[in-house]
Design a protein around this motif. Structure first.
Motif, PDB file in Angstrom:
ATOM      1  N   ALA A 256      30.194 -13.048 -11.762  1.00  0.00           N
ATOM      2  CA  ALA A 256      31.593 -12.922 -12.187  1.00  0.00           C
ATOM      3  C   ALA A 256      31.815 -11.633 -12.991  1.00  0.00           C
ATOM      4  CB  ALA A 256      32.014 -14.150 -12.985  1.00  0.00           C
ATOM      5  N   PRO A 257      30.961 -11.328 -14.018  1.00  0.00           N
ATOM      6  CA  PRO A 257      31.146 -10.033 -14.701  1.00  0.00           C
ATOM      7  C   PRO A 257      30.994  -8.840 -13.772  1.00  0.00           C
ATOM      8  CG  PRO A 257      29.762 -11.494 -16.010  1.00  0.00           C
ATOM      9  CD  PRO A 257      29.932 -12.141 -14.685  1.00  0.00           C
ATOM     10  N   LEU A 258      30.031  -8.919 -12.844  1.00  0.00           N
ATOM     11  CA  LEU A 258      29.864  -7.811 -11.903  1.00  0.00           C
ATOM     12  C   LEU A 258      31.093  -7.664 -11.011  1.00  0.00           C
ATOM     13  CD1 LEU A 258      26.133  -8.059 -10.751  1.00  0.00           C
ATOM     14  CD2 LEU A 258      27.176  -6.323 -12.206  1.00  0.00           C
ATOM     15  N   LYS A 259      31.667  -8.796 -10.603  1.00  0.00           N
ATOM     16  CA  LYS A 259      32.849  -8.711  -9.752  1.00  0.00           C
ATOM     17  C   LYS A 259      34.013  -8.105 -10.528  1.00  0.00           C
ATOM     18  CE  LYS A 259      35.583 -11.381  -6.459  1.00  0.00           C
ATOM     19  NZ  LYS A 259      35.769 -12.694  -5.801  1.00  0.00           N
ATOM     20  N   ARG A 260      34.185  -8.498 -11.800  1.00  0.00           N
ATOM     21  CA  ARG A 260      35.235  -7.874 -12.621  1.00  0.00           C
ATOM     22  C   ARG A 260      35.000  -6.379 -12.750  1.00  0.00           C
ATOM     23  NH1 ARG A 260      34.614 -12.615 -15.865  1.00  0.00           N
ATOM     24  NH2 ARG A 260      33.253 -11.443 -17.290  1.00  0.00           N
ATOM     25  N   LEU A 261      33.731  -6.014 -12.921  1.00  0.00           N
ATOM     26  CA  LEU A 261      33.400  -4.601 -13.032  1.00  0.00           C
ATOM     27  C   LEU A 261      33.709  -3.858 -11.742  1.00  0.00           C
ATOM     28  CD1 LEU A 261      32.175  -2.383 -14.806  1.00  0.00           C
ATOM     29  CD2 LEU A 261      29.907  -3.066 -13.991  1.00  0.00           C
ATOM     30  N   LEU A 262      33.376  -4.474 -10.606  1.00  0.00           N
ATOM     31  CA  LEU A 262      33.634  -3.830  -9.316  1.00  0.00           C
ATOM     32  C   LEU A 262      35.135  -3.721  -9.044  1.00  0.00           C
ATOM     33  CD1 LEU A 262      30.859  -5.474  -7.132  1.00  0.00           C
ATOM     34  CD2 LEU A 262      30.970  -3.112  -7.897  1.00  0.00           C
ATOM     35  N   VAL A 263      35.895  -4.764  -9.402  1.00  0.00           N
ATOM     36  CA  VAL A 263      37.350  -4.697  -9.231  1.00  0.00           C
ATOM     37  C   VAL A 263      37.931  -3.562 -10.068  1.00  0.00           C
ATOM     38  CG1 VAL A 263      39.512  -5.933  -9.652  1.00  0.00           C
ATOM     39  CG2 VAL A 263      37.600  -7.114  -8.582  1.00  0.00           C
ATOM     40  N   ALA A 264      37.441  -3.453 -11.315  1.00  0.00           N
ATOM     41  CA  ALA A 264      37.903  -2.356 -12.169  1.00  0.00           C
ATOM     42  C   ALA A 264      37.523  -0.999 -11.591  1.00  0.00           C
ATOM     43  CB  ALA A 264      37.327  -2.523 -13.576  1.00  0.00           C
ATOM     44  N   MET A 265      36.309  -0.917 -11.022  1.00  0.00           N
ATOM     45  CA  MET A 265      35.888   0.341 -10.397  1.00  0.00           C
ATOM     46  C   MET A 265      36.780   0.691  -9.214  1.00  0.00           C
ATOM     47  SD  MET A 265      31.738  -0.154 -10.563  1.00  0.00           S
ATOM     48  CE  MET A 265      31.405   1.373  -9.705  1.00  0.00           C
ATOM     49  N   ARG A 266      37.190  -0.334  -8.466  1.00  0.00           N
ATOM     50  CA  ARG A 266      38.088  -0.078  -7.329  1.00  0.00           C
ATOM     51  C   ARG A 266      39.429   0.447  -7.827  1.00  0.00           C
ATOM     52  NH1 ARG A 266      40.713  -4.588  -3.307  1.00  0.00           N
ATOM     53  NH2 ARG A 266      41.854  -3.140  -1.961  1.00  0.00           N
ATOM     54  N   GLU A 267      39.928  -0.123  -8.914  1.00  0.00           N
ATOM     55  CA  GLU A 267      41.188   0.359  -9.463  1.00  0.00           C
ATOM     56  C   GLU A 267      41.054   1.792  -9.976  1.00  0.00           C
ATOM     57  OE1 GLU A 267      44.054  -1.171  -9.320  1.00  0.00           O
ATOM     58  OE2 GLU A 267      43.156  -2.871  -8.273  1.00  0.00           O
ATOM     59  N   VAL A 268      39.940   2.059 -10.646  1.00  0.00           N
ATOM     60  CA  VAL A 268      39.718   3.420 -11.148  1.00  0.00           C
ATOM     61  C   VAL A 268      39.595   4.399  -9.995  1.00  0.00           C
ATOM     62  CG1 VAL A 268      38.061   4.864 -12.406  1.00  0.00           C
ATOM     63  CG2 VAL A 268      38.699   2.631 -13.305  1.00  0.00           C
ATOM     64  N   GLU A 269      39.040   3.916  -8.873  1.00  0.00           N
ATOM     65  CA  GLU A 269      38.918   4.774  -7.690  1.00  0.00           C
ATOM     66  C   GLU A 269      40.291   5.269  -7.246  1.00  0.00           C
ATOM     67  OE1 GLU A 269      36.867   4.483  -3.247  1.00  0.00           O
ATOM     68  OE2 GLU A 269      37.299   2.689  -4.420  1.00  0.00           O
ATOM     69  N   HIS A 270      41.339   4.454  -7.474  1.00  0.00           N
ATOM     70  CA  HIS A 270      42.700   4.840  -7.122  1.00  0.00           C
ATOM     71  C   HIS A 270      43.466   5.348  -8.342  1.00  0.00           C
ATOM     72  CE1 HIS A 270      42.379   3.199  -3.057  1.00  0.00           C
ATOM     73  NE2 HIS A 270      41.745   2.173  -3.581  1.00  0.00           N
TER      74      HIS A 270
ATOM     75  N   ILE B 177      24.872  -6.486 -18.912  1.00  0.00           N
ATOM     76  CA  ILE B 177      26.149  -6.355 -18.210  1.00  0.00           C
ATOM     77  C   ILE B 177      27.264  -6.046 -19.195  1.00  0.00           C
ATOM     78  CG2 ILE B 177      27.828  -7.579 -16.794  1.00  0.00           C
ATOM     79  CD1 ILE B 177      25.582  -9.065 -15.481  1.00  0.00           C
ATOM     80  N   ASP B 178      27.243  -6.693 -20.370  1.00  0.00           N
ATOM     81  CA  ASP B 178      28.243  -6.383 -21.387  1.00  0.00           C
ATOM     82  C   ASP B 178      28.114  -4.937 -21.846  1.00  0.00           C
ATOM     83  OD1 ASP B 178      29.136  -8.924 -21.169  1.00  0.00           O
ATOM     84  OD2 ASP B 178      28.296  -9.654 -23.054  1.00  0.00           O
ATOM     85  N   VAL B 179      26.881  -4.473 -22.011  1.00  0.00           N
ATOM     86  CA  VAL B 179      26.672  -3.082 -22.420  1.00  0.00           C
ATOM     87  C   VAL B 179      27.180  -2.127 -21.340  1.00  0.00           C
ATOM     88  CG1 VAL B 179      24.933  -1.359 -23.015  1.00  0.00           C
ATOM     89  CG2 VAL B 179      24.721  -3.685 -23.901  1.00  0.00           C
ATOM     90  N   ILE B 180      26.888  -2.458 -20.059  1.00  0.00           N
ATOM     91  CA  ILE B 180      27.373  -1.622 -18.959  1.00  0.00           C
ATOM     92  C   ILE B 180      28.902  -1.635 -18.920  1.00  0.00           C
ATOM     93  CG2 ILE B 180      27.437  -1.410 -16.447  1.00  0.00           C
ATOM     94  CD1 ILE B 180      24.580  -2.438 -16.382  1.00  0.00           C
ATOM     95  N   SER B 181      29.515  -2.811 -19.132  1.00  0.00           N
ATOM     96  CA  SER B 181      30.973  -2.900 -19.120  1.00  0.00           C
ATOM     97  C   SER B 181      31.582  -2.070 -20.236  1.00  0.00           C
ATOM     98  CB  SER B 181      31.411  -4.366 -19.253  1.00  0.00           C
ATOM     99  OG  SER B 181      30.911  -5.151 -18.177  1.00  0.00           O
ATOM    100  N   GLN B 182      30.957  -2.131 -21.412  1.00  0.00           N
ATOM    101  CA  GLN B 182      31.459  -1.331 -22.524  1.00  0.00           C
ATOM    102  C   GLN B 182      31.327   0.161 -22.229  1.00  0.00           C
ATOM    103  OE1 GLN B 182      29.379  -1.203 -26.410  1.00  0.00           O
ATOM    104  NE2 GLN B 182      31.215  -2.131 -27.241  1.00  0.00           N
ATOM    105  N   ALA B 183      30.195   0.563 -21.646  1.00  0.00           N
ATOM    106  CA  ALA B 183      30.024   1.965 -21.270  1.00  0.00           C
ATOM    107  C   ALA B 183      31.043   2.366 -20.199  1.00  0.00           C
ATOM    108  CB  ALA B 183      28.607   2.206 -20.773  1.00  0.00           C
ATOM    109  N   PHE B 184      31.321   1.452 -19.249  1.00  0.00           N
ATOM    110  CA  PHE B 184      32.328   1.723 -18.224  1.00  0.00           C
ATOM    111  C   PHE B 184      33.709   1.907 -18.853  1.00  0.00           C
ATOM    112  CE2 PHE B 184      35.610  -0.004 -15.417  1.00  0.00           C
ATOM    113  CZ  PHE B 184      35.464   0.824 -14.313  1.00  0.00           C
ATOM    114  N   ASN B 185      34.033   1.065 -19.844  1.00  0.00           N
ATOM    115  CA  ASN B 185      35.323   1.206 -20.522  1.00  0.00           C
ATOM    116  C   ASN B 185      35.439   2.556 -21.212  1.00  0.00           C
ATOM    117  OD1 ASN B 185      36.008  -1.349 -19.668  1.00  0.00           O
ATOM    118  ND2 ASN B 185      35.499  -2.349 -21.593  1.00  0.00           N
TER     119      ASN B 185
END
Length: 563
Positions: A234-248, A266-274
């Motif tokens: 679920a966190p990975l899917k949220r991350l991938l959805v966000a990546m798709r949005e950022v792609e656009h 995953i939380d650390v990766i999400s924070q770094a992604f943010n």
């Protein structure tokens, strides 16, 4: 997962996926590859492969994540099943071994007790001695057979069927018949009991262990699958959805909230992604803002060019309105002029003219500077032309009085509902060469004279000209007749000359400071004095910007007046 590299002639290196069997432990790079992540190549790579728009679309819909869950299930379930089954089989074998040992001890105990009860010197001749003992053994449910032999090994009696060979479900116990301590055995007893009940119990336990193992494995796998979906997929899917949005270029972030844990990768990766998204968003906004600023700057530059072109033309017009510096040459006066607007055009104005043998010097400081001040100077120039040539006024007080009325009327500040509050400070000097006399009248401006190093300031009225009249206001300008002695120099200046900010203590220069500069250069020609004064003012400001327009007219009787 072991990477395999294709030959150089066939293309760039290719990494192939593999299973866990025979491939060693997976690394984090392999997990990212299996999850559908692709590295964006660095600039300058020869292959030029980049992540194209839409490459994350399948991952965002969860296809790759479901494949990851399926892979984890297939890899983990057999291991768990084998471990649980081996554990249960081991437990069942230990229990079965303990039961066999107990049954064996029981059979040995029964054989020993029965042999002890039968053992007598004449036991073989008296069947009633061993018959009851043998029959007592037959009452045991697990009893199968018993053989009683004498000392020579001959069978005395048997009960039951003794199986031949070794049966896995049969326990055989033997005991000697000893009639007296340290005597030779008088017989031998062999007892066989069945372990079928034990085997049946062991089979039931094995079946129960199998069912329990299956239930435990299913419960474990279901729990594992649910937790993997909740805490990993679920966190990975949220991350991938966000990546798709950022792609656009939709700058969305992954919500972590109070669930953030520093120990969760995953939380650390999400924070770094943010943080990355915030940086990209800021950079994109800055880029857009820079583009807008560049466009606005180009428009402003074009508009500024038009404005500066117009103002430059306005300066030519204003300069053409200013009189010639040699206009008073016929009156026997040496004249020096310093005129420098704060901007291209300004609100300071001077008038030099010889009329009827009189030298007329007028200096005006109009309200404001730049273009508004320049407009006022045109009004003043027009009014002075009418005053001196149409009305032929030669009295300095009358000149100021009429100029006051004309400017007020021109600006509609005479009570007709004007919204402006503009005017000017003005000083008028009339030089009569025949009488060697100078008549001065000022409204807001003063006349400064310097003779023999001594500076004298002749003040005019405090109130300027052209401003709207208020109750109690009256024209209070007076005339001063100034005697002219040889070597005396007169200076009529605006406050832009004296209001110079600078010096060691960052203060205004003032009239005294200007008079000191002019007195130090009194021996110089007036044109040279103006140059020296301008240089001295620049040094005094020491980089400080000017605050107002500057206008100064210096004049004195020439040492060798023209005929």
């Amino acid at each position: 997962m072991t990477p395999e590299v294709a030959p150089a002639a066939e293309g760039p290196p290719v990494r192939r996926g593999g299973s866990l069997r025979g491939a060693g432990p997976r690394r984090s790079r392999d997990f990212l590859d299996a999850a559908g992540f692709a590295d964006v190549p660095q600039a300058g790579r020869a292959d030029g492969a980049t992540m194209r728009p839409g490459s994350l679309r399948g991952s965002a819909r969860g296809r790759d994540l479901d494949s990851l869950a399926h892979t984890l299930f297939l890899r983990i379930y057999p291991v768990i099943a084998i471990v649980v089954l081996v554990t249960q089989i081991g437990i069942a074998w230990v229990n079965y071994s303990d039961q066999i040992r107990l049954y064996t001890e029981r059979a040995n105990l029964l054989a020993a007790l029965t042999a002890s009860a039968v053992a007598r010197p004449d036991w073989g001749a008296q069947p009633e001695i061993y018959r009851h003992q043998i029959q007592a053994l037959a009452r045991d449910p697990a009893f199968r057979a018993v053989i009683l032999r004498d000392a020579s090994g001959a069978v005395v009696t048997t009960l039951g069927d003794m199986p031949r060979g070794r049966a896995w479900d049969l326990i055989v116990a033997q005991a000697d018949l000893v009639a007296a301590p340290e005597a030779k055995p008088v017989g031998h007893l062999t007892l066989a009991i069945s372990a079928e009940a034990l085997r049946g119990n062991a089979q039931k336990q094995a079946l129960l262990a199998l069912v329990t193992s299956i239930i435990l494995m299913l419960a474990f796998v279901v729990t594992l699958h649910a937790n993997v979906r909740r805490h990993v997929l679920a966190p990975l899917k949220r991350l991938l959805v966000a990546m798709r949005e950022v792609e656009h270029k939709s700058w969305v972030t992954v919500e972590t909230g109070a669930r953030f844990r520093a120990s969760n990768e995953i939380d650390v990766i999400s924070q770094a992604f943010n943080r990355m998204v915030e940086g990209l968003r800021t950079g994109d906004e800055a880029k857009q803002l820079l583009t807008e600023l560049e466009t606005a700057h180009a428009k402003l530059a074009a508009a500024n060019g038009l404005v500066m072109e117009s103002i430059g033309y306005a300066r030519r017009i204003q300069s053409s309105v200013l009189p010639d510096r040699a206009a008073l040459a016929g009156t026997g006066l040496e004249v020096g002029v310093l005129w420098e607007p704060l901007h291209v055009v300004g609100g300071d104005y001077f008038w030099l003219e010889e009329i009827d043998g009189l030298g007329i010097v007028v200096v005006a400081d109009c309200t404001g500077h730049g273009v508004p001040g320049a407009f006022l100077t045109l009004i003043v120039a027009t009014a002075l032309d009418r005053i001196l040539h149409e009305r032929r006024l030669r009295d300095p007080v009358e000149i100021l009085r009429v100029l006051d009325d004309m400017v007020r009327v021109q600006l509609r500040q005479d009570g007709r509902g004007a919204e402006s509050d503009d005017g000017l400070d003005c000083g008028v000097c009339i030089w009569d060469r025949e009488k060697a006399e100078l008549r001065f009248a000022g409204a807001g401006l003063a006349l400064t004279s310097i003779a023999d190093g001594t500076a004298t300031r002749i003040r005019g009225a405090k109130r300027g000209l052209g401003y709207p009249l208020r109750p109690g206001d009256e024209f209070a300008v007076t005339e001063t007749v100034v005697p002219v002695s040889p070597g005396t120099t007169f200076y009529l200046m605006t406050d832009g000359i004296t209001d110079q900010m600078g010096g060691p203590r960052r203060q205004l220069l003032g009239h005294r400071g200007v008079a000191d500069i002019l007195g130090a250069h009194q021996h110089m020609p007036l044109a040279g004095q103006m140059t020296a004064l301008e240089q001295a003012l620049t040094r005094y400001r020491d980089g400080e910007a000017r605050r107002d327009d500057m206008a100064l007219v210096a004049f004195r009787p020439a040492r060798s007046p023209a005929p």
